[in-house]
Design an enzyme around this catalytic site. Structure first.
Site, mmCIF file in Angstrom:
data_model
loop_
_atom_site.group_PDB
_atom_site.id
_atom_site.type_symbol
_atom_site.label_atom_id
_atom_site.label_comp_id
_atom_site.label_asym_id
_atom_site.label_seq_id
_atom_site.Cartn_x
_atom_site.Cartn_y
_atom_site.Cartn_z
ATOM 1 N N GLY A 261 0.706 -1.212 -0.019
ATOM 2 C CA GLY A 261 0.050 0.075 0.330
ATOM 3 C C GLY A 261 0.916 1.387 0.272
ATOM 4 O O GLY A 261 1.636 0.983 -0.145
ATOM 5 N N CYS B 9 5.436 -6.845 1.069
ATOM 6 C CA CYS B 9 5.580 -4.248 1.279
ATOM 7 C C CYS B 9 5.296 -4.071 2.645
ATOM 8 O O CYS B 9 5.249 -4.119 3.551
ATOM 9 C CB CYS B 9 5.310 -4.453 -0.138
ATOM 10 S SG CYS B 9 5.829 -2.979 -0.551
ATOM 11 N N TYR B 10 3.831 -2.901 2.925
ATOM 12 C CA TYR B 10 3.163 -2.147 3.492
ATOM 13 C C TYR B 10 3.295 -3.065 4.482
ATOM 14 O O TYR B 10 3.105 -3.173 5.861
ATOM 15 C CB TYR B 10 2.536 -1.252 3.052
ATOM 16 C CG TYR B 10 1.654 -0.818 3.995
ATOM 17 C CD1 TYR B 10 3.114 0.443 4.477
ATOM 18 C CD2 TYR B 10 0.306 -1.387 4.446
ATOM 19 C CE1 TYR B 10 1.200 0.868 5.601
ATOM 20 C CE2 TYR B 10 0.133 -0.931 5.283
ATOM 21 C CZ TYR B 10 0.482 0.421 6.297
ATOM 22 O OH TYR B 10 -0.389 0.842 7.032
ATOM 23 N N HIS C 156 7.667 -8.296 -3.684
ATOM 24 C CA HIS C 156 6.110 -8.694 -4.186
ATOM 25 C C HIS C 156 6.568 -10.186 -5.200
ATOM 26 O O HIS C 156 6.692 -10.534 -6.166
ATOM 27 C CB HIS C 156 5.633 -7.371 -5.312
ATOM 28 C CG HIS C 156 5.153 -6.371 -4.626
ATOM 29 N ND1 HIS C 156 4.245 -6.011 -4.321
ATOM 30 C CD2 HIS C 156 6.225 -4.515 -3.685
ATOM 31 C CE1 HIS C 156 4.250 -5.051 -3.492
ATOM 32 N NE2 HIS C 156 5.178 -4.638 -3.268
ATOM 33 N N GLU D 283 3.702 -11.753 -6.049
ATOM 34 C CA GLU D 283 2.661 -11.790 -6.611
ATOM 35 C C GLU D 283 3.271 -11.109 -8.757
ATOM 36 O O GLU D 283 2.424 -11.483 -9.367
ATOM 37 C CB GLU D 283 1.407 -11.129 -6.867
ATOM 38 C CG GLU D 283 1.681 -8.967 -6.413
ATOM 39 C CD GLU D 283 1.967 -9.015 -4.629
ATOM 40 O OE1 GLU D 283 3.061 -9.741 -4.553
ATOM 41 O OE2 GLU D 283 1.665 -8.642 -4.915
ATOM 42 N N ASP E 245 -21.278 -12.179 -18.856
ATOM 43 C CA ASP E 245 -21.594 -12.933 -17.522
ATOM 44 C C ASP E 245 -23.400 -13.321 -17.068
ATOM 45 O O ASP E 245 -23.641 -13.441 -17.260
ATOM 46 C CB ASP E 245 -21.400 -11.460 -16.659
ATOM 47 C CG ASP E 245 -19.708 -10.718 -17.338
ATOM 48 O OD1 ASP E 245 -19.177 -11.043 -18.008
ATOM 49 O OD2 ASP E 245 -19.818 -9.733 -17.142
ATOM 50 N N SER E 246 -23.593 -12.328 -18.020
ATOM 51 C CA SER E 246 -25.860 -12.854 -17.573
ATOM 52 C C SER E 246 -26.308 -14.113 -18.975
ATOM 53 O O SER E 246 -26.307 -14.212 -18.344
ATOM 54 C CB SER E 246 -26.415 -11.724 -19.004
ATOM 55 O OG SER E 246 -25.957 -11.613 -19.867
ATOM 56 N N SER E 247 -25.373 -14.142 -19.397
ATOM 57 C CA SER E 247 -25.733 -15.729 -20.119
ATOM 58 C C SER E 247 -24.459 -16.913 -19.108
ATOM 59 O O SER E 247 -25.770 -17.152 -19.364
ATOM 60 C CB SER E 247 -24.990 -16.229 -21.903
ATOM 61 O OG SER E 247 -24.992 -14.633 -22.366
ATOM 62 N N LYS F 228 -13.609 -12.623 -14.761
ATOM 63 C CA LYS F 228 -13.575 -12.915 -16.127
ATOM 64 C C LYS F 228 -13.332 -14.009 -16.440
ATOM 65 O O LYS F 228 -14.543 -14.750 -16.993
ATOM 66 C CB LYS F 228 -13.749 -11.721 -16.902
ATOM 67 C CG LYS F 228 -14.105 -11.646 -18.103
ATOM 68 C CD LYS F 228 -14.743 -11.641 -17.780
ATOM 69 C CE LYS F 228 -16.094 -10.615 -19.272
ATOM 70 N NZ LYS F 228 -17.458 -9.739 -19.162
#
Ligand code: XMP
Length: 515
Positions: free
Chosen positions: A57, A84-85, A171, A173, A229-231, A371
């Site tokens: 952060g 980190c932070y 980091h 990640e 998404d809606s599908s 997603k």
């Protein structure tokens, strides 16, 4: 208590927090990002996560009001990894020292491992790490030992393995940290005891069960847009409650070529989902007549959509639930410590825009997913690539791609042009590389010559962008041959157009859509 194993990530505002979540999900471990103010020792005791990660952060632990985890959290029984932070916060709270570094470290930094068990099991003794910090730990808290160094700091990592507390100044990640994946795997599997059971197949199983329990015998309505998404939400909920689900697809007259027919074919005929297609084109067009202001168009379309949707939903007997395809990034955006509603950049209405006054309860089965996970779920449920990789399409549809007034004639021009753009892009095998590609009808006419005749006709702009999340975007460097084919086809095949231009603006300062 969590139904499945999980990791809590506390977001102190790092630009990499979502990346931490992605990396953990890739290991088939479920994780949730929470804002700092919700982190309490009670939460840990209640949820019993397998582990907690404190993100990086922008703050300094000595700043007044710097967000810090409650001290008791470290005794709540879950292993903790500070990054980190997060490392500095741990050192500061547990009796170590943090100071502004004489040497700030940004970017690549050669890392030397001093203790090769626990977090660093099987990690190479020398590797490259990625740093981004101004403050540094200069004394470890009691019980901790330094476990890695760089040329700039003797405290690139520290650990108190008895209490299962670990911290990294770099980091793990980010892709540039060579041994990052191994370090994260050690934390998840060896230290936190996760087994990696979070798969999309197990997600489908749990979620359908949960939807069934939630819905009981009541009916569910879902606003289907035909987007990914809606599908996926529709097919998943249908798998859970079958005919209790009705999907409402509003044809607002602002759709792309064949869109309605494709939705009918897919959901009604292929999946046998109850589909209510509302032919509302004339209603929308009537309200849009004479309107040229972009915000006004959006407002009208948003309101009208809710009205139409509400009317239809009211006809469904005993409907108690409204289903939406909300995804995890939307949830994070509206609840994160630094984001919150005020930092929400998009105020777009979506096709799922809620009719609030209906008092429906929400079912959002995808709200834990990213997603790519939604696509995986969709593929497992049998949705074709065509649907799963479809580019985003704005709720107000072609109306925001017609500059000026929306009329039937202009809709037809932009729709036909768009169809040709997409067709050529797909033929050139470029569709998947692009975030979006589409045609825009400009409110000007220009002079041309066709045959021996002077023409005075419309201009189409072609917009193609690459992007990760639509917050920023670059114009796509499409091959000139593809652009040439697009231009030729539009001018030859779409009546009323005699010129095609290509949009070479990035976002910011431009936006992806033209209105
Ligand atoms: P802009 O034009 O703001 O668009 O750069 C960013 C992304 O959002 C989509 N978009 C919308 N989506 N309702 C939506 O559901 C809207 O009103 C809307 N406006 C823009 C746009 O297509 C792009 O992907």
């Amino acid at each position: 208590m969590q139904a499945h194993e999980s990791i809590l990530i506390v977001d102190y505002g790092s630009q990499y927090t979502q990346l931490i979540a992605r990396r953990i999900r890739e290991q088939h471990v479920f994780c949730r990002i929470i804002p700092p103010q919700t982190l309490t020792a009670e939460l840990i005791k209640q949820e019993q996560p397998n582990g907690v990660i404190l993100s990086g952060g922008p703050n300094s632990v000595y700043q007044p009001n710097a967000p810090l985890p409650p001290r008791e959290m470290f005794d709540a029984g879950a292993p903790v990894l500070g990054i980190c932070y997060g490392m500095q916060a741990m050192a500061h709270l547990l009796g170590g020292t943090v100071e502004k570094s004489g040497k700030r470290e940004y970017g690549r930094s050669p890392l030397t491992i001093k203790q090769s068990d626990g977090l660093f099991k099987d990690v190479k003794p020398e590797s490259v790490s990625w740093m981004s910090h101004g403050d540094s730990v200069t004394k470890t808290p009691p019980g901790f030992v330094p476990t890695a160094t760089t040329s700039n700091t003797g405290f690139a990592a520290m650990a108190d393995s008895t209490r299962r507390l670990y911290a990294l100044q770099f980091h793990p990640e980010v892709a540039h940290t060579e041994e990052g994946p191994k370090i994260l795997r050690n934390f998840l599997f060896d230290i936190c005891g996760c087994r990696g059971e979070w798969t999309m197949a197990s997600f489908i199983e749990h979620t359908t069960q949960r939807i069934r329990e939630t819905a009981g015998k009541a009916n569910v309505v879902l606003g289907l847009s035909g987007g990914v998404d809606s599908s996926v939400a529709a097919v998943l909920i249908h798998k859970a409650v079958g005919d209790q689900l009705t999907c409402v697809f509003v044809d607002n007259g602002l759709l792309r070529a064949n869109e309605r027919a494709q939705v009918e074919k897919m959901f009604s005929r292929h999946f046998h989902i109850k589909l209510d297609v509302v032919d509302a084109a004339q209603r929308f067009l009537k309200r849009l007549a004479g309107v040229t202001d972009p915000e006004q168009k959006r407002k009208i379309i948003g309101e009208e959509f809710i009205r139409v949707f509400e009317q239809e939903a009211k006809r469904i007997p005993d409907v108690q639930f409204l289903a939406q395809g909300t995804l995890y990034p939307d949830v994070i955006e509206s609840t994160s410590a630094w984001g919150g509603p005020s930092a929400t950049i998009k105020t777009h209405h979506n096709v799922g825009g809620l009719p609030k006054q209906m008092n429906l309860k929400l079912i959002e089965p995808l709200r834990d997913l990213f997603k790519d996970e939604v696509r995986e779920v969709g593929a497992l449920l049998g949705l074709p690539d065509d649907v799963l990789w479809r580019h985003p399409f704005p709720g107000p549809g072609l109306a925001v791609r017609i500059l000026g007034e929306v009329t039937e004639e202009r809709l037809q021009i932009v729709r036909e042009a768009d169809e040709r753009v997409i067709d050529e892009i797909k033929k050139a095998d470029l569709y998947r590389q692009l975030w979006q590609v589409f045609a825009v009808l400009l409110p000007v006419k220009t002079v041309g010559v066709m045959g021996d005749e002077r023409t005075y006709e419309h201009v189409i702009a072609v917009r193609a962008v690459t992007s990760q999340d639509a917050m920023t975007a670059d114009w796509a460097k499409l091959p000139p041959e593809a652009l040439g084919r697009i231009s030729n086809r539009i001018i030859n095949e779409v009546k009323g157009v005699n010129r095609v231009v290509y949009d070479i603006s990035s976002k910011p300062p431009s936006t992806i859509e033209w209105e």
